[in-house]
Design a protein around this motif. Sequence first.
Motif, PDB file in Angstrom:
ATOM      1  N   ARG A  42       0.847  -1.197   0.000  1.00  0.00           N
ATOM      2  CA  ARG A  42       0.000   0.000   0.000  1.00  0.00           C
ATOM      3  C   ARG A  42       0.883   1.248   0.000  1.00  0.00           C
ATOM      4  O   ARG A  42       0.651   2.191  -0.759  1.00  0.00           O
ATOM      5  N   GLY A  43       1.917   1.257   0.819  1.00  0.00           N
ATOM      6  CA  GLY A  43       2.855   2.376   0.846  1.00  0.00           C
ATOM      7  C   GLY A  43       3.601   2.499  -0.467  1.00  0.00           C
ATOM      8  O   GLY A  43       3.816   3.606  -0.969  1.00  0.00           O
ATOM      9  N   TRP A  44       3.986   1.370  -1.045  1.00  0.00           N
ATOM     10  CA  TRP A  44       4.714   1.378  -2.313  1.00  0.00           C
ATOM     11  C   TRP A  44       3.860   2.013  -3.418  1.00  0.00           C
ATOM     12  O   TRP A  44       4.343   2.838  -4.183  1.00  0.00           O
ATOM     13  N   ARG A  45       2.585   1.629  -3.468  1.00  0.00           N
ATOM     14  CA  ARG A  45       1.692   2.190  -4.488  1.00  0.00           C
ATOM     15  C   ARG A  45       1.538   3.702  -4.331  1.00  0.00           C
ATOM     16  O   ARG A  45       1.585   4.437  -5.311  1.00  0.00           O
ATOM     17  N   GLU A  46       1.360   4.154  -3.100  1.00  0.00           N
ATOM     18  CA  GLU A  46       1.219   5.590  -2.867  1.00  0.00           C
ATOM     19  C   GLU A  46       2.511   6.339  -3.182  1.00  0.00           C
ATOM     20  O   GLU A  46       2.482   7.443  -3.716  1.00  0.00           O
ATOM     21  N   GLY A  47       3.651   5.739  -2.860  1.00  0.00           N
ATOM     22  CA  GLY A  47       4.936   6.358  -3.178  1.00  0.00           C
ATOM     23  C   GLY A  47       5.150   6.472  -4.674  1.00  0.00           C
ATOM     24  O   GLY A  47       5.617   7.499  -5.175  1.00  0.00           O
ATOM     25  N   ARG A  48       4.805   5.417  -5.415  1.00  0.00           N
ATOM     26  CA  ARG A  48       4.931   5.460  -6.877  1.00  0.00           C
ATOM     27  C   ARG A  48       4.007   6.513  -7.468  1.00  0.00           C
ATOM     28  O   ARG A  48       4.381   7.257  -8.372  1.00  0.00           O
ATOM     29  N   THR A  49       2.790   6.596  -6.953  1.00  0.00           N
ATOM     30  CA  THR A  49       1.837   7.591  -7.439  1.00  0.00           C
ATOM     31  C   THR A  49       2.371   8.998  -7.215  1.00  0.00           C
ATOM     32  O   THR A  49       2.311   9.837  -8.116  1.00  0.00           O
ATOM     33  N   ASP A  50       2.897   9.268  -6.031  1.00  0.00           N
ATOM     34  CA  ASP A  50       3.450  10.587  -5.744  1.00  0.00           C
ATOM     35  C   ASP A  50       4.645  10.894  -6.629  1.00  0.00           C
ATOM     36  O   ASP A  50       4.804  12.024  -7.102  1.00  0.00           O
ATOM     37  N   GLN A  51       5.485   9.902  -6.887  1.00  0.00           N
ATOM     38  CA  GLN A  51       6.647  10.134  -7.755  1.00  0.00           C
ATOM     39  C   GLN A  51       6.193  10.444  -9.175  1.00  0.00           C
ATOM     40  O   GLN A  51       6.697  11.369  -9.807  1.00  0.00           O
ATOM     41  N   ILE A  52       5.239   9.702  -9.675  1.00  0.00           N
ATOM     42  CA  ILE A  52       4.758   9.901 -11.037  1.00  0.00           C
ATOM     43  C   ILE A  52       4.073  11.255 -11.175  1.00  0.00           C
ATOM     44  O   ILE A  52       4.201  11.919 -12.201  1.00  0.00           O
ATOM     45  N   GLN A  53       3.359  11.683 -10.141  1.00  0.00           N
ATOM     46  CA  GLN A  53       2.660  12.961 -10.191  1.00  0.00           C
ATOM     47  C   GLN A  53       3.587  14.147  -9.944  1.00  0.00           C
ATOM     48  O   GLN A  53       3.152  15.290  -9.988  1.00  0.00           O
ATOM     49  N   GLY A  54       4.840  13.881  -9.677  1.00  0.00           N
ATOM     50  CA  GLY A  54       5.819  14.945  -9.525  1.00  0.00           C
ATOM     51  C   GLY A  54       5.892  15.533  -8.133  1.00  0.00           C
ATOM     52  O   GLY A  54       6.275  16.679  -7.967  1.00  0.00           O
ATOM     53  N   MET A  55       5.539  14.782  -7.128  1.00  0.00           N
ATOM     54  CA  MET A  55       5.589  15.268  -5.751  1.00  0.00           C
ATOM     55  C   MET A  55       6.999  15.137  -5.203  1.00  0.00           C
ATOM     56  O   MET A  55       7.254  14.426  -4.236  1.00  0.00           O
ATOM     57  N   VAL A  56       7.937  15.829  -5.817  1.00  0.00           N
ATOM     58  CA  VAL A  56       9.323  15.790  -5.364  1.00  0.00           C
ATOM     59  C   VAL A  56       9.712  17.154  -4.827  1.00  0.00           C
ATOM     60  O   VAL A  56       9.113  18.169  -5.161  1.00  0.00           O
ATOM     61  N   GLY A  57      10.700  17.188  -3.989  1.00  0.00           N
ATOM     62  CA  GLY A  57      11.179  18.445  -3.430  1.00  0.00           C
ATOM     63  C   GLY A  57      10.136  19.118  -2.561  1.00  0.00           C
ATOM     64  O   GLY A  57       9.461  18.489  -1.760  1.00  0.00           O
ATOM     65  N   VAL A  58       9.957  20.408  -2.742  1.00  0.00           N
ATOM     66  CA  VAL A  58       9.039  21.195  -1.929  1.00  0.00           C
ATOM     67  C   VAL A  58       7.590  20.798  -2.190  1.00  0.00           C
ATOM     68  O   VAL A  58       6.758  20.847  -1.294  1.00  0.00           O
ATOM     69  N   ALA A  59       7.269  20.353  -3.379  1.00  0.00           N
ATOM     70  CA  ALA A  59       5.900  19.968  -3.702  1.00  0.00           C
ATOM     71  C   ALA A  59       5.435  18.756  -2.912  1.00  0.00           C
ATOM     72  O   ALA A  59       4.248  18.565  -2.712  1.00  0.00           O
ATOM     73  N   GLY A  60       6.340  17.944  -2.425  1.00  0.00           N
ATOM     74  CA  GLY A  60       5.977  16.743  -1.703  1.00  0.00           C
ATOM     75  C   GLY A  60       6.055  16.843  -0.202  1.00  0.00           C
ATOM     76  O   GLY A  60       5.847  15.868   0.507  1.00  0.00           O
TER      77      GLY A  60
END
Length: 66
Positions: A42-60
Amino acid sequence: MKRQKRNRDERAYSRGYQAGFRGRPREFCPFGALEARGNWMRGWREGRTDQIQGMVGVAGIHTLRV
């Protein structure tokens, strides 16, 4: 007073989220128990989703758990 360790389910979720966010494949799940493995996935899926949506750096930052 002793600090309590974090819940195992929460720890599995957190490790799965980190692995997914870093782009690691789901086959590297270190947990064998069904419940812990489910939380990791479940955590892996949410992490992949955030990475794909560009939730990196300050946005995340809003996704960090304190």
